[in-house]
Design a protein around this motif. Structure first.
Motif, mmCIF file in Angstrom:
data_model
loop_
_atom_site.group_PDB
_atom_site.id
_atom_site.type_symbol
_atom_site.label_atom_id
_atom_site.label_comp_id
_atom_site.label_asym_id
_atom_site.label_seq_id
_atom_site.Cartn_x
_atom_site.Cartn_y
_atom_site.Cartn_z
ATOM 1 N N ALA A 35 0.840 -1.020 0.144
ATOM 2 C CA ALA A 35 -0.070 -0.069 0.030
ATOM 3 C C ALA A 35 0.802 1.255 -0.055
ATOM 4 O O ALA A 35 2.240 1.248 0.177
ATOM 5 N N TRP A 36 0.155 2.314 -0.493
ATOM 6 C CA TRP A 36 0.677 3.613 -0.308
ATOM 7 C C TRP A 36 -0.081 4.403 0.946
ATOM 8 O O TRP A 36 -1.364 4.481 0.757
ATOM 9 N N TYR A 37 0.595 5.174 1.778
ATOM 10 C CA TYR A 37 0.140 5.927 2.727
ATOM 11 C C TYR A 37 0.649 7.219 2.533
ATOM 12 O O TYR A 37 1.791 7.454 1.796
ATOM 13 N N ARG A 39 1.230 11.293 4.955
ATOM 14 C CA ARG A 39 0.976 12.200 5.786
ATOM 15 C C ARG A 39 1.527 13.566 5.512
ATOM 16 O O ARG A 39 2.578 13.822 5.411
ATOM 17 N N ALA A 40 0.240 14.293 5.733
ATOM 18 C CA ALA A 40 0.504 15.624 5.431
ATOM 19 C C ALA A 40 0.861 16.658 6.719
ATOM 20 O O ALA A 40 0.456 16.037 7.852
ATOM 21 N N PRO A 41 1.201 17.657 6.788
ATOM 22 C CA PRO A 41 1.685 18.532 7.763
ATOM 23 C C PRO A 41 0.414 18.609 8.669
ATOM 24 O O PRO A 41 -0.407 18.912 8.233
ATOM 25 N N GLY A 42 0.652 18.201 10.179
ATOM 26 C CA GLY A 42 -0.347 18.414 11.030
ATOM 27 C C GLY A 42 -1.729 17.558 10.925
ATOM 28 O O GLY A 42 -2.405 17.756 11.687
ATOM 29 N N LYS A 43 -1.532 16.371 10.211
ATOM 30 C CA LYS A 43 -2.637 15.610 9.961
ATOM 31 C C LYS A 43 -2.093 14.054 10.109
ATOM 32 O O LYS A 43 -0.810 13.924 10.257
ATOM 33 N N GLN A 44 -3.158 13.208 10.506
ATOM 34 C CA GLN A 44 -2.737 11.952 10.529
ATOM 35 C C GLN A 44 -2.275 11.125 9.287
ATOM 36 O O GLN A 44 -2.920 11.627 8.157
ATOM 37 N N ARG A 45 -1.612 10.149 9.176
ATOM 38 C CA ARG A 45 -1.438 9.288 8.389
ATOM 39 C C ARG A 45 -2.593 8.670 7.665
ATOM 40 O O ARG A 45 -3.348 8.217 8.786
ATOM 41 N N GLU A 46 -2.711 8.716 6.426
ATOM 42 C CA GLU A 46 -3.967 8.206 5.909
ATOM 43 C C GLU A 46 -3.608 7.097 4.644
ATOM 44 O O GLU A 46 -2.637 7.461 4.028
ATOM 45 N N LEU A 47 -4.226 6.257 4.517
ATOM 46 C CA LEU A 47 -4.236 5.321 3.486
ATOM 47 C C LEU A 47 -4.611 5.907 1.960
ATOM 48 O O LEU A 47 -5.722 6.612 1.958
ATOM 49 N N VAL A 48 -3.726 5.756 0.887
ATOM 50 C CA VAL A 48 -4.390 6.420 -0.274
ATOM 51 C C VAL A 48 -4.456 5.400 -1.251
ATOM 52 O O VAL A 48 -5.186 5.470 -2.384
ATOM 53 N N ALA A 49 -3.597 4.122 -1.026
ATOM 54 C CA ALA A 49 -4.090 2.946 -2.217
ATOM 55 C C ALA A 49 -3.526 1.889 -1.518
ATOM 56 O O ALA A 49 -2.450 1.750 -1.024
ATOM 57 N N SER A 50 -4.134 0.573 -1.751
ATOM 58 C CA SER A 50 -3.783 -0.806 -1.428
ATOM 59 C C SER A 50 -3.786 -1.656 -2.691
ATOM 60 O O SER A 50 -4.759 -1.460 -3.394
ATOM 61 N N ILE A 51 -3.204 -2.718 -2.702
ATOM 62 C CA ILE A 51 -3.072 -3.755 -3.740
ATOM 63 C C ILE A 51 -2.711 -5.107 -3.003
ATOM 64 O O ILE A 51 -1.780 -5.205 -2.548
ATOM 65 N N THR A 52 -3.560 -6.146 -3.243
ATOM 66 C CA THR A 52 -3.265 -7.356 -2.670
ATOM 67 C C THR A 52 -2.428 -8.010 -3.610
ATOM 68 O O THR A 52 -2.365 -7.868 -4.845
ATOM 69 N N ASN A 53 -2.117 -9.397 -3.223
ATOM 70 C CA ASN A 53 -1.307 -10.200 -4.194
ATOM 71 C C ASN A 53 -2.203 -10.747 -5.198
ATOM 72 O O ASN A 53 -1.507 -11.172 -6.169
ATOM 73 N N ASN A 96 4.191 0.862 2.132
ATOM 74 C CA ASN A 96 3.985 -0.248 2.972
ATOM 75 C C ASN A 96 3.673 -1.762 2.714
ATOM 76 O O ASN A 96 3.166 -1.780 1.502
ATOM 77 N N ALA A 97 4.289 -2.644 3.492
ATOM 78 C CA ALA A 97 4.057 -3.977 2.937
ATOM 79 C C ALA A 97 3.560 -4.828 4.025
ATOM 80 O O ALA A 97 4.167 -4.696 5.218
ATOM 81 N N ASN A 98 2.763 -5.803 3.864
ATOM 82 C CA ASN A 98 2.248 -6.764 4.968
ATOM 83 C C ASN A 98 2.980 -7.914 4.452
ATOM 84 O O ASN A 98 2.613 -8.650 3.531
ATOM 85 N N TYR A 99 3.738 -8.450 5.222
ATOM 86 C CA TYR A 99 4.412 -9.670 4.731
ATOM 87 C C TYR A 99 4.621 -10.480 6.237
ATOM 88 O O TYR A 99 5.284 -10.093 7.148
ATOM 89 N N ARG A 100 3.963 -11.719 5.808
ATOM 90 C CA ARG A 100 4.149 -12.590 7.287
ATOM 91 C C ARG A 100 3.601 -11.978 8.473
ATOM 92 O O ARG A 100 4.021 -12.115 9.298
#
Length: 115
Positions: A35-37, A39-53, A96-100
């Motif tokens: 995925a891609w996340y 974080r803008a100044p003064g804001k929380q991190r947010e998801l912008v795109a994800s892709i499964t295997n 970001n990567a989700n691995y095991r």
């Protein structure tokens, strides 16, 4: 362990385009999801795109139709194509990567949308 290295950020005018890349240190075919996340100044991190295997993608409404995530298993790289960029897209973008069942993060790449 997975090492992720982002590239492709920079300064772009409103309405412009950028393509971000994220190179992984091991085969992304084995990643459950990437995925891609951002974080803008003064804001929380947010998801912008994800892709499964399996290639299933997901986007929040704020970027739907403007951002496209893709993966190249042969190059162990994922991409984020961004078009029609807006000043509010200015942020540090993280891969970001989700691995095991562990989450791994890159160091981030700055995207600035400004005239």
């Amino acid at each position: 362990q997975v090492r992720l290295v982002e590239s492709g950020g920079g300064l772009v005018q409103p309405g412009g385009s950028l393509r971000l890349s994220c190179a992984a240190s091991r085969s992304i075919f084995s990643m459950n999801e990437m995925a891609w996340y951002r974080r803008a100044p003064g804001k929380q991190r947010e998801l912008v795109a994800s892709i499964t295997n399996g290639g299933i993608t997901n986007y929040p409404d704020s970027v739907k139709g403007r951002f496209t995530i893709s993966r190249d298993n042969a190059k162990n790289t994922i991409y984020l194509q961004m078009i029609s960029l807006k000043p509010e897209d200015t942020a540090i973008y993280y891969c970001n990567a989700n691995y095991r069942l562990n989450l791994y993060w890159g160091q981030g790449t700055q995207v600035t949308v400004s005239s």
